[in-house]
Design a protein around this motif. Structure first.
Motif, PDB file in Angstrom:
ATOM      1  N   GLU A  91      -0.639   1.603 -11.735  1.00 56.78           N
ATOM      2  CA  GLU A  91      -0.995   1.448 -13.140  1.00 56.78           C
ATOM      3  C   GLU A  91      -2.497   1.191 -13.310  1.00 56.78           C
ATOM      4  O   GLU A  91      -3.102   1.631 -14.294  1.00 56.78           O
ATOM      5  CB  GLU A  91      -0.182   0.317 -13.762  1.00 56.78           C
ATOM      6  CG  GLU A  91       1.289   0.685 -13.946  1.00 56.78           C
ATOM      7  CD  GLU A  91       2.152  -0.496 -14.331  1.00 56.78           C
ATOM      8  OE1 GLU A  91       1.598  -1.605 -14.517  1.00 56.78           O
ATOM      9  OE2 GLU A  91       3.381  -0.306 -14.461  1.00 56.78           O
ATOM     10  N   ILE A  92      -3.109   0.505 -12.350  1.00 56.97           N
ATOM     11  CA  ILE A  92      -4.569   0.325 -12.391  1.00 56.97           C
ATOM     12  C   ILE A  92      -5.255   1.676 -12.252  1.00 56.97           C
ATOM     13  O   ILE A  92      -6.206   1.992 -12.973  1.00 56.97           O
ATOM     14  CB  ILE A  92      -5.025  -0.638 -11.280  1.00 56.97           C
ATOM     15  CG1 ILE A  92      -4.514  -2.051 -11.551  1.00 56.97           C
ATOM     16  CG2 ILE A  92      -6.557  -0.653 -11.182  1.00 56.97           C
ATOM     17  CD1 ILE A  92      -4.748  -3.019 -10.405  1.00 56.97           C
ATOM     18  N   GLU A  93      -4.765   2.501 -11.340  1.00 47.74           N
ATOM     19  CA  GLU A  93      -5.366   3.819 -11.125  1.00 47.74           C
ATOM     20  C   GLU A  93      -5.224   4.709 -12.367  1.00 47.74           C
ATOM     21  O   GLU A  93      -6.062   5.574 -12.610  1.00 47.74           O
ATOM     22  CB  GLU A  93      -4.723   4.502  -9.916  1.00 47.74           C
ATOM     23  CG  GLU A  93      -5.093   3.853  -8.585  1.00 47.74           C
ATOM     24  CD  GLU A  93      -4.580   4.636  -7.390  1.00 47.74           C
ATOM     25  OE1 GLU A  93      -3.809   5.598  -7.596  1.00 47.74           O
ATOM     26  OE2 GLU A  93      -4.944   4.282  -6.251  1.00 47.74           O
ATOM     27  N   ARG A  94      -4.190   4.504 -13.145  1.00 47.32           N
ATOM     28  CA  ARG A  94      -3.994   5.298 -14.363  1.00 47.32           C
ATOM     29  C   ARG A  94      -4.685   4.677 -15.576  1.00 47.32           C
ATOM     30  O   ARG A  94      -4.543   5.176 -16.691  1.00 47.32           O
ATOM     31  CB  ARG A  94      -2.496   5.459 -14.649  1.00 47.32           C
ATOM     32  CG  ARG A  94      -1.739   6.200 -13.567  1.00 47.32           C
ATOM     33  CD  ARG A  94      -0.395   6.710 -14.072  1.00 47.32           C
ATOM     34  NE  ARG A  94       0.456   5.640 -14.580  1.00 47.32           N
ATOM     35  CZ  ARG A  94       1.291   4.922 -13.842  1.00 47.32           C
ATOM     36  NH1 ARG A  94       1.355   5.144 -12.536  1.00 47.32           N
ATOM     37  NH2 ARG A  94       2.049   3.994 -14.381  1.00 47.32           N
ATOM     38  N   GLY A  95      -5.426   3.584 -15.352  1.00 49.32           N
ATOM     39  CA  GLY A  95      -6.147   2.939 -16.447  1.00 49.32           C
ATOM     40  C   GLY A  95      -5.266   2.118 -17.350  1.00 49.32           C
ATOM     41  O   GLY A  95      -5.657   1.798 -18.482  1.00 49.32           O
ATOM     42  N   GLN A  96      -4.067   1.735 -16.883  1.00 48.25           N
ATOM     43  CA  GLN A  96      -3.108   1.030 -17.723  1.00 48.25           C
ATOM     44  C   GLN A  96      -3.056  -0.469 -17.463  1.00 48.25           C
ATOM     45  O   GLN A  96      -2.431  -1.206 -18.216  1.00 48.25           O
ATOM     46  CB  GLN A  96      -1.711   1.633 -17.524  1.00 48.25           C
ATOM     47  CG  GLN A  96      -1.619   3.080 -17.980  1.00 48.25           C
ATOM     48  CD  GLN A  96      -0.300   3.721 -17.647  1.00 48.25           C
ATOM     49  OE1 GLN A  96       0.499   3.176 -16.878  1.00 48.25           O
ATOM     50  NE2 GLN A  96      -0.053   4.878 -18.216  1.00 48.25           N
ATOM     51  N   ARG A  97      -3.682  -0.935 -16.404  1.00 46.63           N
ATOM     52  CA  ARG A  97      -3.789  -2.369 -16.118  1.00 46.63           C
ATOM     53  C   ARG A  97      -5.212  -2.695 -15.709  1.00 46.63           C
ATOM     54  O   ARG A  97      -5.917  -1.833 -15.180  1.00 46.63           O
ATOM     55  CB  ARG A  97      -2.846  -2.785 -14.973  1.00 46.63           C
ATOM     56  CG  ARG A  97      -1.416  -3.088 -15.376  1.00 46.63           C
ATOM     57  CD  ARG A  97      -0.672  -3.657 -14.188  1.00 46.63           C
ATOM     58  NE  ARG A  97       0.731  -3.857 -14.430  1.00 46.63           N
ATOM     59  CZ  ARG A  97       1.273  -5.006 -14.811  1.00 46.63           C
ATOM     60  NH1 ARG A  97       0.506  -6.062 -14.997  1.00 46.63           N
ATOM     61  NH2 ARG A  97       2.566  -5.116 -15.002  1.00 46.63           N
ATOM     62  N   ARG A  98      -5.615  -3.925 -15.958  1.00 48.10           N
ATOM     63  CA  ARG A  98      -6.944  -4.319 -15.470  1.00 48.10           C
ATOM     64  C   ARG A  98      -6.822  -4.863 -14.047  1.00 48.10           C
ATOM     65  O   ARG A  98      -5.803  -5.421 -13.657  1.00 48.10           O
ATOM     66  CB  ARG A  98      -7.584  -5.345 -16.409  1.00 48.10           C
ATOM     67  CG  ARG A  98      -6.847  -6.641 -16.577  1.00 48.10           C
ATOM     68  CD  ARG A  98      -7.669  -7.566 -17.498  1.00 48.10           C
ATOM     69  NE  ARG A  98      -7.038  -8.858 -17.668  1.00 48.10           N
ATOM     70  CZ  ARG A  98      -6.275  -9.192 -18.689  1.00 48.10           C
ATOM     71  NH1 ARG A  98      -6.018  -8.284 -19.608  1.00 48.10           N
ATOM     72  NH2 ARG A  98      -5.751 -10.396 -18.794  1.00 48.10           N
ATOM     73  N   MET A  99      -7.867  -4.721 -13.304  1.00 42.32           N
ATOM     74  CA  MET A  99      -7.877  -5.097 -11.893  1.00 42.32           C
ATOM     75  C   MET A  99      -8.139  -6.585 -11.731  1.00 42.32           C
ATOM     76  O   MET A  99      -9.171  -7.097 -12.176  1.00 42.32           O
ATOM     77  CB  MET A  99      -8.967  -4.305 -11.166  1.00 42.32           C
ATOM     78  CG  MET A  99      -9.160  -4.708  -9.711  1.00 42.32           C
ATOM     79  SD  MET A  99      -7.917  -4.004  -8.621  1.00 42.32           S
ATOM     80  CE  MET A  99      -8.764  -2.478  -8.133  1.00 42.32           C
TER      81      MET A  99
END
Length: 307
Positions: A48-56
């Protein structure tokens, strides 16, 4: 082997960050499972981070920097991404937004406005001008784009199973001109007809009922307890305490029981869209209110709402 869907890095700062992360990981020949090994995070979280859907999170950013030998790049840019996400959505909505991306089911109650992911641009623009009149045009455009980016929740087949209860006042008291309201309601009906969510209308004369104040969203997950998010005009709160969430879920079930059946509700939305388009909305309401008043005052009769 399945081909990964490409990420549009131009869509946002989080998407650019996520795309770079995926490129570095794949260039190193690592799978998602290998990339999270030794961290406290799972495969779906990193995806989800890679898809821009979660912050790291910072600890995960440092982990991947060490694994991918990226000289601290992801840790240094971690805060930039967090700020970029906050510029698009209200800070109090951030956690609920991230959870929405992994929800299996979502049920929503909106007493005065059409749910955000179902709103079209003219409707969104009117709401922004009402609640945040100080916003300049650039800010308005960014907020419109951000809200429309959530349309997948209702409009895409991969969105979570959704059930929405709308108050009839949304159909009776439009917040936009008739033609815009007609287009907006037809969109709401069209998405429902595609079976992407189940609508119910709570009648204006339903009397006292749960959730008479504020909007409410419930989300359930495959690997975590359910949560509830409630929002006012300028604030919101995420609730995850199991006992409280259960109480609210039971109240929501009573709200659904008080609402009209889905087929009847969808027909009401379609009729309202047609009335707004034809300019007959006000006349239909006047006729119905008059009939309701006459029935109430008829001797020996008690008004009952059919099921």
């Amino acid at each position: 082997m399945a081909v990964s869907k490409d990420i549009d890095g131009s869509a946002s700062v989080p998407a650019f960050y996520g795309k770079e992360l995926r490129w570095k990981r794949e260039a190193a020949g690592l799978t998602l499972q290998q990339a999270v090994a030794g961290s406290f995070y799972g495969v779906s979280y990193l995806s989800e981070i890679e898809r821009g859907q979660r912050r790291m999170p910072m600890d995960l950013a440092r982990h991947v920097d060490g694994l991918l030998e990226t000289d601290g790049f992801f840790a240094r840019r971690c805060e930039d991404v967090r700020k970029a996400r906050k510029s698009l959505f209200a800070p109090y909505f951030q956690d609920a937004l991230e959870m929405e991306n992994s929800a299996q089911d979502r049920v929503e109650w909106t007493p005065m406005l059409i749910p955000g992911p179902l709103q079209l641009e003219p409707y969104i623009r009117e709401i922004i001008h009402t609640f945040n009149p100080q916003d300049d045009e650039a800010q308005v455009e960014r907020k419109i784009a951000a809200r429309r980016s959530r349309a997948w929740v209702f409009e895409e087949p991969e969105g979570p199973a959704s059930w929405v209860v709308l108050h009839e006042s949304i159909l009776r008291n439009p917040v936009v001109p008739d033609q815009i309201m007609a287009e907006q309601l037809e969109h709401v009906a069209a998405v429902a007809r595609r079976r992407h969510y189940v609508p119910q209308i709570l009648p204006w004369n339903a009397g006292a009922h749960p959730f008479m104040m504020g909007s409410t969203l419930f989300m359930t997950f495959g690997d975590a307890p359910p949560v509830m998010y409630t929002e006012g005009m300028y604030s919101g709160q995420l609730i995850d305490e199991p006992g409280i969430v259960e109480q609210y879920q039971q109240a929501y079930n009573r709200l659904r029981a008080a609402a009209l059946p889905p087929k009847t509700s969808l027909k009401m939305i379609e009729d309202a869209a047609e009335d707004f388009a034809n300019g007959t909305h006000a006349r239909r309401l006047e006729r119905r209110d008059l009939a309701h008043e006459q029935l109430q005052h008829r001797p020996g009769r008690t008004l009952r709402r059919g099921r």
